[in-house]
Design an enzyme around this catalytic site. Structure first.
Site, PDB file in Angstrom:
ATOM      1  N   GLU A  20      11.824  -6.459   1.595  1.00 14.53           N
ATOM      2  CA  GLU A  20      11.773  -5.766   0.301  1.00 14.53           C
ATOM      3  C   GLU A  20      11.758  -4.263   0.504  1.00 14.53           C
ATOM      4  O   GLU A  20      12.391  -3.513  -0.256  1.00 14.53           O
ATOM      5  CB  GLU A  20      10.526  -6.199  -0.478  1.00 14.53           C
ATOM      6  CG  GLU A  20      10.442  -5.650  -1.901  1.00 14.53           C
ATOM      7  CD  GLU A  20       9.739  -4.295  -2.022  1.00 14.53           C
ATOM      8  OE1 GLU A  20       9.821  -3.674  -3.084  1.00 14.53           O
ATOM      9  OE2 GLU A  20       9.117  -3.848  -1.026  1.00 14.53           O
ATOM     10  N   GLU A  21      11.049  -3.817   1.537  1.00 15.46           N
ATOM     11  CA  GLU A  21      10.870  -2.385   1.758  1.00 15.46           C
ATOM     12  C   GLU A  21      12.157  -1.693   2.197  1.00 15.46           C
ATOM     13  O   GLU A  21      12.227  -0.470   2.213  1.00 15.46           O
ATOM     14  CB  GLU A  21       9.777  -2.148   2.811  1.00 15.46           C
ATOM     15  CG  GLU A  21       8.391  -2.683   2.431  1.00 15.46           C
ATOM     16  CD  GLU A  21       7.708  -1.880   1.341  1.00 15.46           C
ATOM     17  OE1 GLU A  21       8.327  -0.925   0.826  1.00 15.46           O
ATOM     18  OE2 GLU A  21       6.555  -2.211   0.999  1.00 15.46           O
TER      19      GLU A  21
ATOM     20  N   ASP B 179      -0.166  -4.058  -0.603  1.00 12.06           N
ATOM     21  CA  ASP B 179       1.301  -4.077  -0.732  1.00 12.06           C
ATOM     22  C   ASP B 179       1.920  -4.995   0.312  1.00 12.06           C
ATOM     23  O   ASP B 179       2.416  -4.529   1.324  1.00 12.06           O
ATOM     24  CB  ASP B 179       1.829  -2.654  -0.567  1.00 12.06           C
ATOM     25  CG  ASP B 179       3.308  -2.527  -0.883  1.00 12.06           C
ATOM     26  OD1 ASP B 179       3.863  -3.424  -1.540  1.00 12.06           O
ATOM     27  OD2 ASP B 179       3.913  -1.532  -0.449  1.00 12.06           O
TER      28      ASP B 179
ATOM     29  N   GLU C  58       3.290  -7.076  -7.139  1.00 11.61           N
ATOM     30  CA  GLU C  58       3.147  -5.731  -6.571  1.00 11.61           C
ATOM     31  C   GLU C  58       1.881  -5.070  -7.117  1.00 11.61           C
ATOM     32  O   GLU C  58       1.403  -5.412  -8.209  1.00 11.61           O
ATOM     33  CB  GLU C  58       4.365  -4.875  -6.927  1.00 11.61           C
ATOM     34  CG  GLU C  58       5.649  -5.266  -6.240  1.00 11.61           C
ATOM     35  CD  GLU C  58       5.790  -4.676  -4.844  1.00 11.61           C
ATOM     36  OE1 GLU C  58       4.816  -4.079  -4.330  1.00 11.61           O
ATOM     37  OE2 GLU C  58       6.876  -4.838  -4.256  1.00 11.61           O
TER      38      GLU C  58
ATOM     39  N   HIS D  89       6.567 -10.061  -1.381  1.00  9.64           N
ATOM     40  CA  HIS D  89       7.334  -9.800  -0.158  1.00  9.64           C
ATOM     41  C   HIS D  89       6.413  -9.805   1.048  1.00  9.64           C
ATOM     42  O   HIS D  89       5.277  -9.337   0.990  1.00  9.64           O
ATOM     43  CB  HIS D  89       8.137  -8.502  -0.250  1.00  9.64           C
ATOM     44  CG  HIS D  89       7.327  -7.250  -0.414  1.00  9.64           C
ATOM     45  ND1 HIS D  89       6.713  -6.607   0.641  1.00  9.64           N
ATOM     46  CD2 HIS D  89       7.053  -6.502  -1.512  1.00  9.64           C
ATOM     47  CE1 HIS D  89       6.095  -5.518   0.200  1.00  9.64           C
ATOM     48  NE2 HIS D  89       6.284  -5.428  -1.113  1.00  9.64           N
TER      49      HIS D  89
ATOM     50  N   ASP E 173       7.106  -8.383   4.084  1.00 15.68           N
ATOM     51  CA  ASP E 173       7.208  -7.252   5.004  1.00 15.68           C
ATOM     52  C   ASP E 173       6.307  -6.104   4.580  1.00 15.68           C
ATOM     53  O   ASP E 173       5.919  -5.975   3.401  1.00 15.68           O
ATOM     54  CB  ASP E 173       8.657  -6.774   5.117  1.00 15.68           C
ATOM     55  CG  ASP E 173       9.264  -6.331   3.798  1.00 15.68           C
ATOM     56  OD1 ASP E 173       9.025  -7.007   2.779  1.00 15.68           O
ATOM     57  OD2 ASP E 173       9.972  -5.307   3.774  1.00 15.68           O
TER      58      ASP E 173
END
Length: 386
Positions: free
Chosen positions: A137-138, A105, A165, A73, A75
């Site tokens: 994603e967050e 991350d 991740e 991801h 973001d």
């Protein structure tokens, strides 16, 4: 390791894009698209309804079913009110660590995957390798869910997916789902001295929370046999109950923020159907006997499927071969892996860095972890050439 310098250079660029979930990720996505197009990848960019966010899906190799997907991801979480010792959007290398928002991350994995693209382009044969970089994603895996819909519509189903991740390069084959909701209560305001002439939204919200607590206990009895999660049952958490303006005013509005973390999809259906029944046949009729405009509406913030451990998981077998690990674990935190699993893709989570550094000030990724990731991705390239 000949890919390390290229990866660090790419990561420096990626950290400089301030892709906080509230802001656009387009500049980073376009940068990654240029990198992948330059080595011959077929690149598609899918914008969201606002036009300010986008997913990237790219492929090297033949246009066939299956293949290997590397996913991350774009973001990152906010840096506001965090005490950073350096500029969070400028990568700093110090004492064997790379500091910056998103280093672990999870821009470190994205940088490693893209740095390997020229290596893969020269080796890919009859099995394609895909890259998926998503937005938001967050905030509920919004981008990955949209991308999954596109892949279904286009008939694209990767054979295996590696979601990078931060797991300290451990292979993760399972995690719970994460379903988040805000339930809104509309009552009827009035003077506190005449409670029967109003509809107290807070009191109905309390009754709703009481039902959540009952369900929370019932879910313990639904835990699968030999469950590997901790705890082994689906959990419910009430995060907030908000409402009311003064001691002597009947509150007309209230909100309950809550979540559940299912270990199996049937548990989510069990909870939602029970709450629907309770609201439809008990709470709402009582509210509307006083005010016909009273209502209870549940807003879905995000419903992200868990990653269900599977006895037959090609992704796990390949990762064990590539990393030398002799098993796989489960974790408490959520990822996009379950979304790709829902496509019929064998999925695992495995990436550099520790979740202990994620979301914190002075987030970092150790060079040792990045090297381990690159070693794994290099072996994957050799497998493509076999």
């Amino acid at each position: 390791m000949h890919h390390l310098d290229d990866t660090k250079a790419l990561l420096r660029h990626l950290i400089a894009f301030p892709t906080v979930s509230t802001d656009s990720n387009l500049a980073m996505i376009e940068f990654l698209a240029d990198q992948l197009s330059a080595v011959g990848a077929r690149v598609d960019i899918h914008r969201d309804a606002t036009g300010a966010k986008a997913n990237l899906f790219a492929t090297l190799g033949p246009d066939t079913d299956g293949g290997i997907l590397l996913s991350g991801h774009s973001d990152v979480v906010p840096v506001a009110d965090q005490n950073w010792s350096t500029d969070p959007f400028e990568m700093v290398e110090r004492d064997g660590k790379l500091y910056g928002r998103g280093t672990c991350d999870m821009k470190g994995f994205i940088a490693a995957a893209v740095a390997m693209a020229p290596f893969y382009a020269a080796r890919v044969k009859d099995r394609p390798i895909h890259f998926a970089f998503t937005h938001d994603e967050e905030t509920g895996c919004i981008g990955a869910q949209a991308l999954a819909q596109v892949l279904r519509a286009q008939g694209i189903r990767p054979g295996i997916a590696i979601i990078g991740e931060p797991t300290s390069m451990r292979i993760i084959e399972g995690h719970k789902g994460c379903y988040e909701y805000s339930t809104h209560f509309t009552g009827l305001e009035g003077h506190g001295s005449g409670p029967d002439r109003g509809v107290n939204a807070v009191e109905y919200a309390v009754r709703y929370v009481a039902r959540l607590l009952e369900l929370k206990e019932q879910l313990k009895g639904r835990a699968p046999a030999n469950g590997r999660f901790e705890p082994p049952w689906t959990t419910i958490n009430t995060g907030a109950l908000i409402g009311g303006v003064a001691h002597n005013v009947i509150p007309g509005k209230a909100r309950v923020d809550w979540e559940m973390r299912p270990v199996q999809n049937g548990d989510a259906d069990f909870v939602k159907s029970n709450l629907h029944e309770f609201c439809t046949h008990t709470l709402i009729p009582a509210m509307r006997s006083v005010s016909p405009d009273a209502d209870i509406v549940t807003e879905v913030i995000g419903e992200v499927d868990g990653l269900i451990p599977a006895d037959d998981n090609e992704a796990k077998e390949i990762l064990m071969e590539l990393t030398g690990a002799n098993g796989a674990d489960t974790v408490a935190f959520g990822t996009e892996a379950g979304i790709f699993q829902s496509l019929g893709t064998a999925a695992v989570v495995c990436g550099p860095g520790s979740i202990e550094q994620a979301h914190k000030p002075d987030e970092y990724l150790s060079l040792d972890q990045l090297e381990q990731c690159l070693n794994m991705l290099e072996r994957l390239g050799d497998k493509l050439a076999a």
